[in-house]
Design an enzyme around this catalytic site. Structure first.
Site, PDB file in Angstrom:
ATOM      1  N   ARG A 111     -10.600  36.716  77.416  1.00  0.00           N
ATOM      2  CA  ARG A 111     -11.821  36.743  77.511  1.00  0.00           C
ATOM      3  C   ARG A 111     -12.784  36.675  78.895  1.00  0.00           C
ATOM      4  O   ARG A 111     -13.455  37.543  79.267  1.00  0.00           O
ATOM      5  CB  ARG A 111     -12.692  35.984  76.571  1.00  0.00           C
ATOM      6  CG  ARG A 111     -12.319  36.077  74.984  1.00  0.00           C
ATOM      7  CD  ARG A 111     -13.025  35.185  74.156  1.00  0.00           C
ATOM      8  NE  ARG A 111     -14.294  34.925  74.225  1.00  0.00           N
ATOM      9  CZ  ARG A 111     -15.207  35.630  73.162  1.00  0.00           C
ATOM     10  NH1 ARG A 111     -14.476  36.390  72.303  1.00  0.00           N
ATOM     11  NH2 ARG A 111     -16.365  35.883  73.330  1.00  0.00           N
ATOM     12  N   TYR A 124      -0.815  36.711  70.229  1.00  0.00           N
ATOM     13  CA  TYR A 124      -0.557  37.859  71.109  1.00  0.00           C
ATOM     14  C   TYR A 124      -0.553  37.584  72.298  1.00  0.00           C
ATOM     15  O   TYR A 124      -1.253  36.476  72.931  1.00  0.00           O
ATOM     16  CB  TYR A 124      -1.418  38.924  70.750  1.00  0.00           C
ATOM     17  CG  TYR A 124      -2.868  38.686  70.806  1.00  0.00           C
ATOM     18  CD1 TYR A 124      -3.609  38.541  71.913  1.00  0.00           C
ATOM     19  CD2 TYR A 124      -3.779  38.560  69.508  1.00  0.00           C
ATOM     20  CE1 TYR A 124      -5.179  38.122  71.795  1.00  0.00           C
ATOM     21  CE2 TYR A 124      -5.161  38.207  69.491  1.00  0.00           C
ATOM     22  CZ  TYR A 124      -5.727  38.089  70.644  1.00  0.00           C
ATOM     23  OH  TYR A 124      -7.008  37.956  70.557  1.00  0.00           O
ATOM     24  N   GLU A 164     -29.581  34.999  81.351  1.00  0.00           N
ATOM     25  CA  GLU A 164     -28.324  34.295  80.694  1.00  0.00           C
ATOM     26  C   GLU A 164     -28.690  32.737  80.977  1.00  0.00           C
ATOM     27  O   GLU A 164     -29.154  32.380  82.244  1.00  0.00           O
ATOM     28  CB  GLU A 164     -27.354  34.532  81.456  1.00  0.00           C
ATOM     29  CG  GLU A 164     -26.133  33.582  81.121  1.00  0.00           C
ATOM     30  CD  GLU A 164     -25.660  33.361  79.546  1.00  0.00           C
ATOM     31  OE1 GLU A 164     -25.661  34.487  79.001  1.00  0.00           O
ATOM     32  OE2 GLU A 164     -25.725  32.168  79.297  1.00  0.00           O
ATOM     33  N   GLN A 165     -28.854  32.310  79.863  1.00  0.00           N
ATOM     34  CA  GLN A 165     -29.243  30.693  79.759  1.00  0.00           C
ATOM     35  C   GLN A 165     -28.277  29.815  80.690  1.00  0.00           C
ATOM     36  O   GLN A 165     -28.599  28.768  81.275  1.00  0.00           O
ATOM     37  CB  GLN A 165     -29.169  29.995  78.371  1.00  0.00           C
ATOM     38  CG  GLN A 165     -28.071  29.823  77.577  1.00  0.00           C
ATOM     39  CD  GLN A 165     -28.102  29.428  76.297  1.00  0.00           C
ATOM     40  OE1 GLN A 165     -29.170  29.277  75.890  1.00  0.00           O
ATOM     41  NE2 GLN A 165     -27.095  29.216  75.707  1.00  0.00           N
ATOM     42  N   ASP A 224     -23.899  39.959  68.515  1.00  0.00           N
ATOM     43  CA  ASP A 224     -23.784  38.866  67.562  1.00  0.00           C
ATOM     44  C   ASP A 224     -25.085  38.506  67.018  1.00  0.00           C
ATOM     45  O   ASP A 224     -25.516  37.810  65.600  1.00  0.00           O
ATOM     46  CB  ASP A 224     -23.126  37.471  67.848  1.00  0.00           C
ATOM     47  CG  ASP A 224     -21.677  37.752  67.803  1.00  0.00           C
ATOM     48  OD1 ASP A 224     -21.050  38.643  67.228  1.00  0.00           O
ATOM     49  OD2 ASP A 224     -20.848  36.445  67.930  1.00  0.00           O
TER      50      ASP A 224
HETATM   51  P1  FAD Z   1     -22.085  35.875  72.657  1.00  0.00           P
HETATM   52  O1  FAD Z   1     -20.606  36.141  73.405  1.00  0.00           O
HETATM   53  O2  FAD Z   1     -22.362  35.018  72.052  1.00  0.00           O
HETATM   54  O3  FAD Z   1     -23.156  35.934  74.229  1.00  0.00           O
HETATM   55  C1  FAD Z   1     -24.454  35.364  74.030  1.00  0.00           C
HETATM   56  C2  FAD Z   1     -24.981  35.058  75.428  1.00  0.00           C
HETATM   57  O4  FAD Z   1     -26.363  34.790  75.338  1.00  0.00           O
HETATM   58  C3  FAD Z   1     -24.302  33.921  75.877  1.00  0.00           C
HETATM   59  O5  FAD Z   1     -23.784  33.920  77.128  1.00  0.00           O
HETATM   60  C4  FAD Z   1     -25.302  32.746  75.716  1.00  0.00           C
HETATM   61  O6  FAD Z   1     -25.141  31.537  76.676  1.00  0.00           O
HETATM   62  C5  FAD Z   1     -26.594  33.625  76.002  1.00  0.00           C
HETATM   63  N1  FAD Z   1     -27.893  32.793  75.246  1.00  0.00           N
HETATM   64  C6  FAD Z   1     -28.049  32.575  74.202  1.00  0.00           C
HETATM   65  N2  FAD Z   1     -29.137  32.107  73.912  1.00  0.00           N
HETATM   66  C7  FAD Z   1     -29.936  32.349  74.958  1.00  0.00           C
HETATM   67  C8  FAD Z   1     -31.367  32.297  75.449  1.00  0.00           C
HETATM   68  N3  FAD Z   1     -32.294  31.676  74.491  1.00  0.00           N
HETATM   69  N4  FAD Z   1     -31.718  32.957  76.779  1.00  0.00           N
HETATM   70  C9  FAD Z   1     -30.592  33.397  77.574  1.00  0.00           C
HETATM   71  N5  FAD Z   1     -29.267  33.355  77.044  1.00  0.00           N
HETATM   72  C10 FAD Z   1     -28.944  32.882  75.944  1.00  0.00           C
HETATM   73  N6  FAD Z   1     -14.158  40.214  68.627  1.00  0.00           N
HETATM   74  C11 FAD Z   1     -13.341  41.377  68.803  1.00  0.00           C
HETATM   75  O7  FAD Z   1     -14.056  42.306  69.021  1.00  0.00           O
HETATM   76  N7  FAD Z   1     -12.149  41.227  68.821  1.00  0.00           N
HETATM   77  C12 FAD Z   1     -11.608  39.956  68.713  1.00  0.00           C
HETATM   78  O8  FAD Z   1     -10.230  39.908  68.675  1.00  0.00           O
HETATM   79  C13 FAD Z   1     -12.185  38.924  68.332  1.00  0.00           C
HETATM   80  N8  FAD Z   1     -11.786  37.458  68.274  1.00  0.00           N
HETATM   81  C14 FAD Z   1     -12.368  36.666  67.744  1.00  0.00           C
HETATM   82  C15 FAD Z   1     -11.923  35.094  67.409  1.00  0.00           C
HETATM   83  C16 FAD Z   1     -12.429  34.161  67.129  1.00  0.00           C
HETATM   84  C17 FAD Z   1     -12.110  32.813  66.675  1.00  0.00           C
HETATM   85  C18 FAD Z   1     -14.092  34.207  67.146  1.00  0.00           C
HETATM   86  C19 FAD Z   1     -14.832  33.041  66.943  1.00  0.00           C
HETATM   87  C20 FAD Z   1     -14.677  35.655  67.643  1.00  0.00           C
HETATM   88  C21 FAD Z   1     -14.152  36.528  67.924  1.00  0.00           C
HETATM   89  N9  FAD Z   1     -14.688  37.816  68.183  1.00  0.00           N
HETATM   90  C22 FAD Z   1     -13.568  38.902  68.287  1.00  0.00           C
HETATM   91  C23 FAD Z   1     -16.005  38.114  67.977  1.00  0.00           C
HETATM   92  C24 FAD Z   1     -16.666  37.996  69.462  1.00  0.00           C
HETATM   93  O9  FAD Z   1     -16.216  36.811  70.196  1.00  0.00           O
HETATM   94  C25 FAD Z   1     -18.262  38.125  69.332  1.00  0.00           C
HETATM   95  O10 FAD Z   1     -18.578  38.933  68.344  1.00  0.00           O
HETATM   96  C26 FAD Z   1     -18.582  38.399  70.808  1.00  0.00           C
HETATM   97  O11 FAD Z   1     -18.493  37.693  71.617  1.00  0.00           O
HETATM   98  C27 FAD Z   1     -20.383  38.456  70.610  1.00  0.00           C
HETATM   99  O12 FAD Z   1     -20.654  38.895  72.008  1.00  0.00           O
HETATM  100  P2  FAD Z   1     -22.260  38.886  72.203  1.00  0.00           P
HETATM  101  O13 FAD Z   1     -22.405  39.193  73.543  1.00  0.00           O
HETATM  102  O14 FAD Z   1     -22.975  39.489  71.130  1.00  0.00           O
HETATM  103  O15 FAD Z   1     -22.458  37.225  71.917  1.00  0.00           O
END
Ligand code: FAD
Length: 403
Positions: free
Chosen positions: A109, A215, A35-36, A293
């Site tokens: 979260r 909520y 993790e960065q 994502d």
């Molecule tokens: P992220 O949470 O973005 O995590 C990526 C991680 O990788 C981070 O910790 C980052 O620091 C790290 N990283 C990035 N680049 C590097 C690198 N080069 N080297 C090492 N580490 C790195 N989803 C739901 O299911 N339900 C909801 O109700 C919901 N509500 C939402 C409301 C809003 C307003 C928003 C914006 C989003 C919402 N989402 C919801 C979507 C959800 O938050 C995201 O889809 C989810 O957090 C994605 O998780 P992830 O682990 O793929 O990415």
């Protein structure tokens, strides 16, 4: 089949990366998570964990921590922006749990991240490690980090979010799309809103060019809100920033007093520009793949971004589990192809549905809005949870396509 001791590097310790690490550890792999950030932290905001995701988390042993902090909403209540009239009210948590066997939670979260982090054995999360490059060669995948550290893995998983460095190194640079929406997000101590006598429901207020969701989270101690407003363009350099309460109130001028009182009760708000990406044709190349994502960024208008990242981890674990000990690289590559084939149609469908809800939620008052409202009142299938059986009943760790 005996689980192998393949080594797996997971880049990114967000909800997706942490869940994937837990699923892969369960499958018997040697997993390291990079993790960065130098500490794991989340801004104050809520997340909905629907049954398709809680199924995975419960199986990882997280039912206790989820129940301790998550809130199970009684209903999903959709309302009109100005007079608060009910457009649709559908039973939520109890109904979903009875039908699908797993709860629907609304959570902070940070509480979800803490539950996931606490379940990862000590020494497997490496903070302050930003991936800057990777090479997929004969002896495995070499990952390079900004501090000069290097590591070798049999499989590398890019769970590094919407601006994924892993994605860029696999498929080239491509900017995320600004969706024309920004979101103000905040949490408010529930006691400040006691006079509103809020019911324990998820409320979605629909209005022209914007919508508002609120909520309870953290055992009903906090109220989370997301206030989404259409914007032509996004000019700030930072994609997430502190926002002004006054700006959020101005954006919701003329809206129902309940909406404005919730916004006005916040001490601070963050404003997020909402970006997404079109579906990719592939997520994997060789022994490297994407998750969360990084592979399928979507608007949050189906509340499924995190839930799909959680599902990804379960499917990836199930596909790699089938790879034998000391498997040749071709077995790993084939398993990653099975993973992407199982996941891509589903996440692509949700990306499209989330984008479609921007239009459905934000209709200007007029004939199309009246038609939408009367369809909701008539219990139209398009607005019913029955139409989402395929989403909530899905078991991401099982299925013929994984074999
Ligand atoms: P992220 O949470 O973005 O995590 C990526 C991680 O990788 C981070 O910790 C980052 O620091 C790290 N990283 C990035 N680049 C590097 C690198 N080069 N080297 C090492 N580490 C790195 N989803 C739901 O299911 N339900 C909801 O109700 C919901 N509500 C939402 C409301 C809003 C307003 C928003 C914006 C989003 C919402 N989402 C919801 C979507 C959800 O938050 C995201 O889809 C989810 O957090 C994605 O998780 P992830 O682990 O793929 O990415």
């Amino acid at each position: 089949m005996v689980a192998s001791q393949l080594s797996v590097g997971v880049v990114g310790a967000g909800i997706g990366g942490l869940t994937a690490a837990l699923c892969l550890l369960r499958a018997g792999f040697d997993v390291q998570l990079y993790e960065q950030a130098t500490r794991l932290a989340e801004i104050g905001a809520g997340v909905q964990v629907s049954p398709n995701a809680s199924r995975v988390l419960h199986r990882l042993g997280l039912a206790g921590p989820l129940a301790a902090t998550g809130v199970k909403p009684l209903a999903w209540h959709q309302r009109r922006w100005d007079d608060g009239r009910t457009l649709l009210r559908a039973p939520l948590a109890e109904a979903l749990e009875a039908t699908f066997g797993f709860p629907h939670y609304q959570m902070h979260r940070a509480d979800l991240l803490s539950a996931l982090t606490a379940a990862v054995p000590a020494g497997r999360i490496h903070l302050g490690h930003r991936l800057v490059g990777l090479t997929d060669g004969d002896d495995g995948v070499r990952a390079r980090f900004a501090d000069g550290h290097q590591a070798r893995f049999d499989v590398l998983v890019g769970a590094d979010g919407i601006h994924s460095a892993v994605r860029q190194s696999l498929f080239g640079a491509e900017d995320a799309r600004f969706t024309g929406c920004v979101a103000y997000r905040a949490v408010v101590p529930a006691e400040r809103l006691r006079h509103l006598d809020l019911e324990v429901t998820a409320q979605l207020w629909l209005g022209p060019g914007r919508h508002f969701v609120h909520y309870f989270i953290r055992g009903r101690k906090l109220v989370n809100f997301v206030a989404v407003v259409e914007h032509d363009r996004w000019t700030r350099e930072s994609w997430t920033d502190r926002g002004e309460i006054a700006d959020a109130l101005a954006a919701f001028a003329g809206w129902h007093p309940q909406v404005r009182e919730i916004i006005g009760a916040a001490d601070e708000t963050f404003v997020w520009a909402l970006f997404d990406r079109p579906p990719l044709p592939r997520w994997s190349a060789g022994r490297v793949t994407l998750l969360g994502d990084a592979g399928h960024a979507m608007l949050p208008f189906m509340a499924q971004g995190a839930a799909q990242a959680i599902e990804d981890g379960a499917t990836l674990g199930a596909c790699l589990r089938q790879v034998g000990d000391a498997a040749p690289a071709s077995d790993v590559t084939a398993a990653l192809r099975r993973y992407e084939r199982a996941r891509l149609p589903r996440t692509s469908r949700l990306q499209a549905m989330s984008a479609g809800n921007k239009t459905r939620f934000h209709l200007p008052d007029g004939p199309a809005q009246r038609q939408r409202d009367s369809q909701m009142a008539a219990g139209s299938e398009a607005w019913s949870f029955n139409a989402l059986d395929w989403l909530y009943e899905h078991d991401a760790a099982q299925g013929p396509e994984l074999g």
